[in-house]
Design a protein around this motif. Sequence first.
Motif, PDB file in Angstrom:
ATOM      1  N   LEU A  88      -9.209  10.076 -11.290  1.00  0.00           N
ATOM      2  CA  LEU A  88      -8.321  10.726 -12.388  1.00  0.00           C
ATOM      3  C   LEU A  88      -8.302  10.527 -13.968  1.00  0.00           C
ATOM      4  O   LEU A  88      -8.348  11.144 -14.895  1.00  0.00           O
ATOM      5  CB  LEU A  88      -6.826  11.138 -11.911  1.00  0.00           C
ATOM      6  CG  LEU A  88      -6.524  11.638 -10.586  1.00  0.00           C
ATOM      7  CD1 LEU A  88      -5.302  11.407 -10.008  1.00  0.00           C
ATOM      8  CD2 LEU A  88      -7.200  12.946 -10.726  1.00  0.00           C
ATOM      9  N   ALA A  89      -8.235   9.108 -14.168  1.00  0.00           N
ATOM     10  CA  ALA A  89      -8.413   8.583 -15.610  1.00  0.00           C
ATOM     11  C   ALA A  89      -9.804   9.086 -16.050  1.00  0.00           C
ATOM     12  O   ALA A  89      -9.838   9.289 -17.389  1.00  0.00           O
ATOM     13  CB  ALA A  89      -8.423   7.149 -15.529  1.00  0.00           C
ATOM     14  N   GLU A  90     -10.771   8.908 -15.223  1.00  0.00           N
ATOM     15  CA  GLU A  90     -12.047   9.172 -15.785  1.00  0.00           C
ATOM     16  C   GLU A  90     -12.214  10.450 -16.022  1.00  0.00           C
ATOM     17  O   GLU A  90     -12.883  10.925 -17.247  1.00  0.00           O
ATOM     18  CB  GLU A  90     -13.346   8.660 -14.640  1.00  0.00           C
ATOM     19  CG  GLU A  90     -13.405   7.193 -14.614  1.00  0.00           C
ATOM     20  CD  GLU A  90     -14.043   6.588 -13.463  1.00  0.00           C
ATOM     21  OE1 GLU A  90     -14.392   7.840 -12.825  1.00  0.00           O
ATOM     22  OE2 GLU A  90     -14.443   5.474 -13.184  1.00  0.00           O
TER      23      GLU A  90
ATOM     24  N   THR B  13      -1.567   0.664 -13.841  1.00  0.00           N
ATOM     25  CA  THR B  13      -2.762  -0.006 -13.135  1.00  0.00           C
ATOM     26  C   THR B  13      -3.353   0.551 -12.165  1.00  0.00           C
ATOM     27  O   THR B  13      -4.411   0.225 -11.911  1.00  0.00           O
ATOM     28  CB  THR B  13      -1.991  -1.217 -12.797  1.00  0.00           C
ATOM     29  OG1 THR B  13      -0.908  -1.023 -11.513  1.00  0.00           O
ATOM     30  CG2 THR B  13      -1.376  -2.244 -13.726  1.00  0.00           C
ATOM     31  N   GLY B  14      -2.825   1.861 -11.724  1.00  0.00           N
ATOM     32  CA  GLY B  14      -3.586   2.415 -10.535  1.00  0.00           C
ATOM     33  C   GLY B  14      -4.770   3.242 -11.211  1.00  0.00           C
ATOM     34  O   GLY B  14      -5.604   3.827 -10.547  1.00  0.00           O
ATOM     35  N   PHE B  15      -4.911   3.266 -12.548  1.00  0.00           N
ATOM     36  CA  PHE B  15      -5.932   3.965 -13.333  1.00  0.00           C
ATOM     37  C   PHE B  15      -7.151   3.029 -13.483  1.00  0.00           C
ATOM     38  O   PHE B  15      -8.206   3.673 -14.122  1.00  0.00           O
ATOM     39  CB  PHE B  15      -5.450   4.504 -14.774  1.00  0.00           C
ATOM     40  CG  PHE B  15      -4.795   5.525 -14.380  1.00  0.00           C
ATOM     41  CD1 PHE B  15      -4.956   7.044 -13.957  1.00  0.00           C
ATOM     42  CD2 PHE B  15      -3.332   5.561 -14.695  1.00  0.00           C
ATOM     43  CE1 PHE B  15      -3.988   8.153 -13.685  1.00  0.00           C
ATOM     44  CE2 PHE B  15      -2.124   6.567 -14.367  1.00  0.00           C
ATOM     45  CZ  PHE B  15      -2.737   7.897 -14.174  1.00  0.00           C
ATOM     46  N   TYR B  16      -6.951   1.790 -13.215  1.00  0.00           N
ATOM     47  CA  TYR B  16      -8.052   0.757 -13.423  1.00  0.00           C
ATOM     48  C   TYR B  16      -8.819   0.410 -12.297  1.00  0.00           C
ATOM     49  O   TYR B  16      -7.877   0.058 -11.307  1.00  0.00           O
ATOM     50  CB  TYR B  16      -7.647  -0.318 -14.450  1.00  0.00           C
ATOM     51  CG  TYR B  16      -7.046   0.467 -15.771  1.00  0.00           C
ATOM     52  CD1 TYR B  16      -7.688   1.041 -16.589  1.00  0.00           C
ATOM     53  CD2 TYR B  16      -5.595   0.325 -16.007  1.00  0.00           C
ATOM     54  CE1 TYR B  16      -7.231   1.497 -17.778  1.00  0.00           C
ATOM     55  CE2 TYR B  16      -5.161   1.233 -17.219  1.00  0.00           C
ATOM     56  CZ  TYR B  16      -5.933   1.445 -18.113  1.00  0.00           C
ATOM     57  OH  TYR B  16      -5.404   2.193 -19.171  1.00  0.00           O
TER      58      TYR B  16
ATOM     59  N   ARG C   1     -13.375  -3.078  -6.757  1.00  0.00           N
ATOM     60  CA  ARG C   1     -13.133  -1.732  -6.047  1.00  0.00           C
ATOM     61  C   ARG C   1     -12.250  -0.821  -6.910  1.00  0.00           C
ATOM     62  O   ARG C   1     -11.424  -1.161  -7.892  1.00  0.00           O
ATOM     63  CB  ARG C   1     -12.361  -1.801  -4.859  1.00  0.00           C
ATOM     64  CG  ARG C   1     -10.874  -2.639  -5.083  1.00  0.00           C
ATOM     65  CD  ARG C   1      -9.963  -2.445  -3.500  1.00  0.00           C
ATOM     66  NE  ARG C   1      -8.852  -3.344  -3.538  1.00  0.00           N
ATOM     67  CZ  ARG C   1      -7.683  -3.072  -4.108  1.00  0.00           C
ATOM     68  NH1 ARG C   1      -7.504  -1.685  -4.289  1.00  0.00           N
ATOM     69  NH2 ARG C   1      -6.714  -3.769  -4.278  1.00  0.00           N
ATOM     70  N   PRO C   2     -12.614   0.574  -6.759  1.00  0.00           N
ATOM     71  CA  PRO C   2     -12.030   1.452  -7.684  1.00  0.00           C
ATOM     72  C   PRO C   2     -10.136   1.454  -7.666  1.00  0.00           C
ATOM     73  O   PRO C   2      -9.993   1.283  -6.461  1.00  0.00           O
ATOM     74  CB  PRO C   2     -12.273   2.703  -7.632  1.00  0.00           C
ATOM     75  CG  PRO C   2     -12.957   2.752  -5.922  1.00  0.00           C
ATOM     76  CD  PRO C   2     -13.455   1.170  -5.757  1.00  0.00           C
ATOM     77  N   GLY C   3      -9.538   1.761  -8.578  1.00  0.00           N
ATOM     78  CA  GLY C   3      -8.284   1.720  -8.518  1.00  0.00           C
ATOM     79  C   GLY C   3      -7.804   3.137  -7.775  1.00  0.00           C
ATOM     80  O   GLY C   3      -8.656   4.155  -7.948  1.00  0.00           O
ATOM     81  N   PRO C   4      -6.675   3.295  -7.360  1.00  0.00           N
ATOM     82  CA  PRO C   4      -6.428   4.526  -6.489  1.00  0.00           C
ATOM     83  C   PRO C   4      -6.439   5.727  -7.354  1.00  0.00           C
ATOM     84  O   PRO C   4      -6.560   6.751  -6.847  1.00  0.00           O
ATOM     85  CB  PRO C   4      -4.892   4.212  -5.969  1.00  0.00           C
ATOM     86  CG  PRO C   4      -4.518   3.355  -6.627  1.00  0.00           C
ATOM     87  CD  PRO C   4      -5.432   2.438  -7.257  1.00  0.00           C
ATOM     88  N   TYR C   5      -6.172   5.783  -8.736  1.00  0.00           N
ATOM     89  CA  TYR C   5      -6.127   7.053  -9.569  1.00  0.00           C
ATOM     90  C   TYR C   5      -7.328   6.890 -10.671  1.00  0.00           C
ATOM     91  O   TYR C   5      -7.163   7.447 -11.476  1.00  0.00           O
ATOM     92  CB  TYR C   5      -4.725   7.069 -10.049  1.00  0.00           C
ATOM     93  CG  TYR C   5      -3.493   7.259  -9.386  1.00  0.00           C
ATOM     94  CD1 TYR C   5      -3.689   7.957  -8.020  1.00  0.00           C
ATOM     95  CD2 TYR C   5      -2.771   6.164  -9.389  1.00  0.00           C
ATOM     96  CE1 TYR C   5      -2.673   7.981  -7.277  1.00  0.00           C
ATOM     97  CE2 TYR C   5      -1.749   6.124  -8.363  1.00  0.00           C
ATOM     98  CZ  TYR C   5      -1.617   6.990  -7.514  1.00  0.00           C
ATOM     99  OH  TYR C   5      -0.686   6.793  -6.720  1.00  0.00           O
TER     100      TYR C   5
ATOM    101  N   ARG D 142       0.983  -1.096  -0.034  1.00  0.00           N
ATOM    102  CA  ARG D 142       0.095   0.034  -0.015  1.00  0.00           C
ATOM    103  C   ARG D 142       0.840   1.241   0.085  1.00  0.00           C
ATOM    104  O   ARG D 142       1.864   1.232   0.645  1.00  0.00           O
ATOM    105  CB  ARG D 142      -0.899   0.109   1.269  1.00  0.00           C
ATOM    106  CG  ARG D 142      -1.613  -1.199   1.381  1.00  0.00           C
ATOM    107  CD  ARG D 142      -3.105  -0.900   0.842  1.00  0.00           C
ATOM    108  NE  ARG D 142      -4.032  -1.766   1.131  1.00  0.00           N
ATOM    109  CZ  ARG D 142      -5.198  -2.100   0.704  1.00  0.00           C
ATOM    110  NH1 ARG D 142      -5.461  -0.945  -0.153  1.00  0.00           N
ATOM    111  NH2 ARG D 142      -5.745  -3.196   0.525  1.00  0.00           N
ATOM    112  N   ILE D 143       0.322   2.388  -0.620  1.00  0.00           N
ATOM    113  CA  ILE D 143       1.206   3.585  -0.726  1.00  0.00           C
ATOM    114  C   ILE D 143       0.496   4.443   0.563  1.00  0.00           C
ATOM    115  O   ILE D 143      -0.605   4.448   0.835  1.00  0.00           O
ATOM    116  CB  ILE D 143       1.148   4.380  -1.934  1.00  0.00           C
ATOM    117  CG1 ILE D 143      -0.372   4.621  -2.459  1.00  0.00           C
ATOM    118  CG2 ILE D 143       1.808   3.329  -3.144  1.00  0.00           C
ATOM    119  CD1 ILE D 143      -0.543   5.353  -3.754  1.00  0.00           C
ATOM    120  N   SER D 144       1.526   5.404   0.958  1.00  0.00           N
ATOM    121  CA  SER D 144       1.115   6.297   2.027  1.00  0.00           C
ATOM    122  C   SER D 144       0.228   7.470   1.260  1.00  0.00           C
ATOM    123  O   SER D 144       0.171   7.770   0.210  1.00  0.00           O
ATOM    124  CB  SER D 144       2.213   6.798   2.591  1.00  0.00           C
ATOM    125  OG  SER D 144       2.913   7.881   1.710  1.00  0.00           O
TER     126      SER D 144
END
Length: 165
Positions: free
Chosen positions: A68-70, A48-51, A61-65, A3-5
Amino acid sequence: MARISDETRRNNEMAIRQVMERLLAGDVPAGGKCDVKALATQAGVARTGFYPKKNRDGSPRPGPYQHLAEEFERRLAGLRETGVIPDPRAAQVERLKEQVFGLKERLAERDAQIGGLTDFQERALSQIAAQRMEIERLRDVLAGPSNVRALPSSSGARAPYGSCS
Protein backbone atom coordinates in the motif's frame (compact mmCIF):
# COMPACT_ATOMS: atom_id res chain seq x y z
CA MET A 1 5.77 -9.03 18.30
CA ALA A 2 2.15 -10.08 18.10
CA ARG A 3 0.62 -11.07 14.80
CA ILE A 4 -2.62 -9.44 13.71
CA SER A 5 -5.64 -11.38 12.52
CA ASP A 6 -6.69 -11.43 8.88
CA GLU A 7 -9.82 -9.49 9.74
CA THR A 8 -7.81 -6.75 11.49
CA ARG A 9 -5.43 -6.63 8.53
CA ARG A 10 -8.35 -6.26 6.06
CA ASN A 11 -9.91 -3.51 8.22
CA ASN A 12 -6.57 -1.72 8.43
CA GLU A 13 -6.04 -2.01 4.67
CA MET A 14 -9.51 -0.62 4.05
CA ALA A 15 -8.81 2.30 6.41
CA ILE A 16 -5.45 2.90 4.74
CA ARG A 17 -7.05 2.95 1.28
CA GLN A 18 -9.71 5.43 2.45
CA VAL A 19 -7.06 7.72 3.93
CA MET A 20 -4.94 7.29 0.79
CA GLU A 21 -7.83 8.51 -1.39
CA ARG A 22 -8.40 11.51 0.88
CA LEU A 23 -4.72 12.46 0.94
CA LEU A 24 -4.34 12.10 -2.82
CA ALA A 25 -7.48 14.20 -3.31
CA GLY A 26 -5.78 17.03 -1.40
CA ASP A 27 -7.46 16.60 1.99
CA VAL A 28 -4.23 16.89 3.97
CA PRO A 29 -4.57 17.55 7.73
CA ALA A 30 -3.40 20.91 9.01
CA GLY A 31 0.29 20.83 9.81
CA GLY A 32 0.69 17.49 8.02
CA LYS A 33 2.16 16.39 4.74
CA CYS A 34 1.04 14.07 2.01
CA ASP A 35 3.38 11.22 2.95
CA VAL A 36 3.48 7.73 4.46
CA LYS A 37 3.70 9.13 7.98
CA ALA A 38 0.41 11.02 7.56
CA LEU A 39 -1.09 7.97 5.87
CA ALA A 40 -0.25 5.77 8.86
CA THR A 41 -1.33 8.36 11.43
CA GLN A 42 -4.68 9.07 9.76
CA ALA A 43 -5.40 5.36 9.25
CA GLY A 44 -4.51 4.57 12.86
CA VAL A 45 -1.87 1.96 12.06
CA ALA A 46 1.80 1.73 12.97
CA ARG A 47 4.08 3.31 10.39
CA THR A 48 6.48 0.37 10.66
CA GLY A 49 3.95 -1.80 8.82
CA PHE A 50 4.74 0.13 5.62
CA TYR A 51 8.41 -0.87 5.55
CA PRO A 52 10.19 -4.19 4.95
CA LYS A 53 10.99 -6.45 7.89
CA LYS A 54 13.65 -9.05 8.60
CA ASN A 55 13.06 -12.60 9.65
CA ARG A 56 15.00 -14.08 12.56
CA ASP A 57 17.47 -15.58 10.13
CA GLY A 58 18.13 -12.12 8.61
CA SER A 59 16.26 -12.65 5.36
CA PRO A 60 14.02 -9.77 4.29
CA ARG A 61 10.25 -10.00 4.11
CA PRO A 62 7.75 -7.32 3.11
CA GLY A 63 5.88 -5.36 5.73
CA PRO A 64 2.16 -6.08 6.03
CA TYR A 65 1.19 -2.78 4.35
CA GLN A 66 4.31 -2.24 2.24
CA HIS A 67 2.38 -2.82 -1.00
CA LEU A 68 0.00 0.00 0.00
CA ALA A 69 2.91 2.35 0.73
CA GLU A 70 4.40 1.56 -2.69
CA GLU A 71 1.02 2.13 -4.36
CA PHE A 72 0.65 5.43 -2.49
CA GLU A 73 4.12 6.62 -3.53
CA ARG A 74 3.52 5.53 -7.14
CA ARG A 75 0.18 7.37 -7.35
CA LEU A 76 1.65 10.44 -5.65
CA ALA A 77 4.53 10.48 -8.16
CA GLY A 78 2.01 10.13 -11.00
CA LEU A 79 0.07 13.12 -9.74
CA ARG A 80 3.24 15.19 -9.45
CA GLU A 81 4.23 14.30 -13.02
CA THR A 82 0.91 15.65 -14.28
CA GLY A 83 1.44 18.87 -12.30
CA VAL A 84 -1.05 18.13 -9.53
CA ILE A 85 0.38 18.55 -6.05
CA PRO A 86 -2.12 17.32 -3.45
CA ASP A 87 -0.08 18.60 -0.50
CA PRO A 88 -0.80 22.34 -0.05
CA ARG A 89 2.53 22.87 1.70
CA ALA A 90 4.44 21.22 -1.15
CA ALA A 91 2.43 23.30 -3.64
CA GLN A 92 3.33 26.44 -1.71
CA VAL A 93 7.00 25.43 -1.65
CA GLU A 94 6.94 24.88 -5.43
CA ARG A 95 5.21 28.22 -5.97
CA LEU A 96 7.75 29.97 -3.77
CA LYS A 97 10.64 28.28 -5.57
CA GLU A 98 9.31 29.54 -8.90
CA GLN A 99 8.83 33.01 -7.42
CA VAL A 100 12.39 33.03 -6.06
CA PHE A 101 13.72 31.93 -9.46
CA GLY A 102 11.82 34.76 -11.16
CA LEU A 103 13.06 37.29 -8.61
CA LYS A 104 16.64 36.12 -9.10
CA GLU A 105 16.28 36.62 -12.85
CA ARG A 106 14.85 40.11 -12.33
CA LEU A 107 17.66 40.93 -9.92
CA ALA A 108 20.29 39.80 -12.42
CA GLU A 109 18.66 41.94 -15.14
CA ARG A 110 18.59 44.95 -12.81
CA ASP A 111 22.22 44.40 -11.83
CA ALA A 112 23.17 44.34 -15.52
CA GLN A 113 21.11 47.48 -16.15
CA ILE A 114 22.72 49.26 -13.19
CA GLY A 115 26.17 48.23 -14.42
CA GLY A 116 25.41 49.68 -17.86
CA LEU A 117 24.12 52.91 -16.37
CA THR A 118 27.18 53.20 -14.13
CA ASP A 119 29.45 52.83 -17.16
CA PHE A 120 27.42 55.46 -19.01
CA GLN A 121 27.66 57.82 -16.02
CA GLU A 122 31.44 57.42 -15.83
CA ARG A 123 31.80 58.13 -19.57
CA ALA A 124 29.49 61.15 -19.35
CA LEU A 125 31.38 62.61 -16.39
CA SER A 126 34.67 62.04 -18.18
CA GLN A 127 33.38 63.84 -21.28
CA ILE A 128 32.02 66.73 -19.22
CA ALA A 129 35.39 67.09 -17.44
CA ALA A 130 37.23 67.06 -20.77
CA GLN A 131 34.86 69.67 -22.23
CA ARG A 132 35.27 71.88 -19.17
CA MET A 133 39.05 71.68 -19.44
CA GLU A 134 38.83 72.64 -23.14
CA ILE A 135 36.55 75.60 -22.35
CA GLU A 136 38.95 76.80 -19.65
CA ARG A 137 41.90 76.44 -22.04
CA LEU A 138 40.09 78.44 -24.71
CA ARG A 139 39.17 81.16 -22.19
CA ASP A 140 42.81 81.38 -21.08
CA VAL A 141 43.91 81.69 -24.72
CA LEU A 142 41.32 84.40 -25.32
CA ALA A 143 42.27 86.32 -22.17
CA GLY A 144 46.01 86.15 -22.85
CA PRO A 145 48.05 88.56 -25.03
CA SER A 146 47.47 88.09 -28.70
CA ASN A 147 48.10 89.85 -31.97
CA VAL A 148 44.50 89.32 -32.97
CA ARG A 149 42.30 92.37 -32.63
CA ALA A 150 38.58 92.41 -32.32
CA LEU A 151 36.72 94.28 -35.02
CA PRO A 152 34.34 96.97 -33.96
CA SER A 153 30.79 95.92 -34.10
CA SER A 154 28.62 97.82 -36.48
CA SER A 155 25.61 99.41 -34.92
CA GLY A 156 24.03 100.27 -38.25
CA ALA A 157 21.97 97.95 -40.28
CA ARG A 158 23.77 98.60 -43.53
CA ALA A 159 26.33 96.40 -45.16
CA PRO A 160 29.96 97.44 -44.76
CA TYR A 161 30.65 97.67 -48.48
CA GLY A 162 27.32 98.43 -49.92
CA SER A 163 24.41 96.52 -51.21
CA CYS A 164 24.87 93.39 -53.24
CA SER A 165 21.73 93.89 -55.22
